[in-house]
Design an enzyme around this catalytic site. Structure first.
Site, PDB file in Angstrom:
ATOM      1  N   ASP A 115      -5.790  -2.006   8.106  1.00 53.13           N
ATOM      2  CA  ASP A 115      -5.690  -3.401   7.664  1.00 53.13           C
ATOM      3  C   ASP A 115      -4.708  -4.193   8.528  1.00 53.13           C
ATOM      4  OD1 ASP A 115      -3.554  -1.936   6.720  1.00 53.13           O
ATOM      5  OD2 ASP A 115      -3.308  -3.127   4.907  1.00 53.13           O
ATOM      6  N   ASP A 156       2.168   1.845  17.280  1.00 48.64           N
ATOM      7  CA  ASP A 156       0.893   1.241  16.928  1.00 48.64           C
ATOM      8  C   ASP A 156       0.062   2.203  16.091  1.00 48.64           C
ATOM      9  OD1 ASP A 156      -1.406  -0.652  17.285  1.00 48.64           O
ATOM     10  OD2 ASP A 156      -2.219   1.073  18.361  1.00 48.64           O
ATOM     11  N   GLY A 157      -0.426   1.727  14.966  1.00 47.33           N
ATOM     12  CA  GLY A 157      -1.153   2.592  14.048  1.00 47.33           C
ATOM     13  C   GLY A 157      -2.472   3.101  14.577  1.00 47.33           C
ATOM     14  N   SER A 217       0.813  -1.223   0.000  1.00 46.82           N
ATOM     15  CA  SER A 217       0.000   0.000   0.000  1.00 46.82           C
ATOM     16  C   SER A 217       0.847   1.274   0.000  1.00 46.82           C
ATOM     17  CB  SER A 217      -0.946   0.003   1.206  1.00 46.82           C
ATOM     18  OG  SER A 217      -1.761  -1.135   1.208  1.00 46.82           O
TER      19      SER A 217
END
Length: 329
Positions: A208, A187-188, A144
């Protein structure tokens, strides 16, 4: 400009050594209670490497949809920002030991590589993959971040989050010196908060995770709610695995409830069913994309594309697709 692949094995060896040094003196002791559960969660999460699955049918659906969404944003000059909560390595060598272990790309991108007369949405996606390959052969697959970077204009921004130390190192290497891209080793779900909404008020969040641990499903729901609370007009894209699992089946329903209460432009849900369960009743059956505040053009594009993907990538006679769109979508 494409960044050449880095020796992932050397980086991983170095990362493992650093991790061992950091963990010496406590990591290997038996623990109980919350600490034990936290370490189990951390180990399980960091065991996942997307390189094992690069270019598979799930990537095809996710990345073709991402290309269509970003193309739509490019119709206006105003800048946009893409926040990728689980960016992984950014690009993959299809002949690597990781990718060849299961060779899932053969049931995915390879099925499209030489397919004639693809719909415009798939042809555009395939062009992005071809741009990542130096020759006519399919040897590399862009994740991505690389696909998004290929569609960015000088005013656009890319924000990447990745926790796995090896993949984070690869991301840093691939985007070194790129002022339009920020890569963070956090952490996203939490990192997204500092990047959303974008200053231009135009943007996309791509969520995702690996879903290797069941708590990912709850984290996705919370993350989507957070994103829409902060910016109700922003586009939120959620990829999820189609599994014979209660959490997988319930996730779209939970996202629909959030979208109906918080979104401004409705939602869209596309799902592919391409494989049968294995002999034990498990396995990846397909995948889905749930997009909140989608471009108004996306539903029509997917109606054309989904049957083609089933024809090209379906692995059993009962392969199929579903597409649902909200009344305001």
């Amino acid at each position: 400009m494409l960044v050449q692949a880095v020796d992932a094995f050397e980086i991983e060896r170095s990362a493992r050594n650093r991790t061992k040094r950091k963990q010496r003196g406590g990591w290997h002791y038996a623990l109980s209670g919350e600490w034990a559960r936290a370490i189990w969660h951390h180990r399980t999460m960091l065991a996942y490497r997307h390189a094992f699955h690069a270019g598979n049918h799930a990537d095809v659906l996710k990345h073709a949809t991402l290309v269509a969404v970003l193309r739509y944003l490019n119709l206006k000059d105003k800048a946009w920002r893409l926040v990728d909560t689980h960016a992984a390595a950014g690009g993959y060598e299809l002949d690597s030991a990781y990718t060849q272990k299961h060779a899932e790309y053969r049931q995915g991108i390879e099925r499209l590589w030489l397919a004639p007369d693809l719909p415009p949405m798939l042809a555009d996606y395939l062009d992005q993959v071809r741009a990542f390959n130096p020759g006519e052969a399919l040897t590399l697959y862009p994740g991505s971040p690389r696909i998004a970077r290929g569609l960015m204009r000088p005013q656009d921004q890319l924000r990447l989050f990745e926790l796995h130390p090896t993949d984070h190192a690869l991301l840093l290497e691939n985007f070194a010196g790129d002022r339009q891209v920020i890569v963070q080793h956090i952490d996203g779900f939490s990192g997204m908060k500092s990047q959303w909404p974008p200053p231009s008020r135009r943007g996309v969040v791509l969520i995702d995770p690996s879903y290797e641990i069941k708590t990912d499903y709850a984290a996705v729901v919370a993350g989507v709610r957070e994103a829409l609370t902060r910016f109700a007009e922003g586009t939120v894209m959620v990829w999820y695995p189609h599994l014979d699992l209660r959490e997988s089946a319930q996730l779209p329903k939970r996202l629909e409830e959030i979208a109906q209460s918080l979104s401004k432009k409705g939602w869209l849900h596309a799902r592919l069913t391409l494989a049968e369960p294995n002999e034990r009743g498990f396995g990846l059956l397909g995948s889905g994309m749930f997009i909140i505040n989608p471009p108004y053009t996306l539903a029509g594009q997917l109606r054309e594309v989904l049957p083609v993907l089933v024809r090209l990538m379906g692995q059993f006679r009962g392969a199929g697709h579903t597409l649902a769109v909200s009344e305001t979508g």
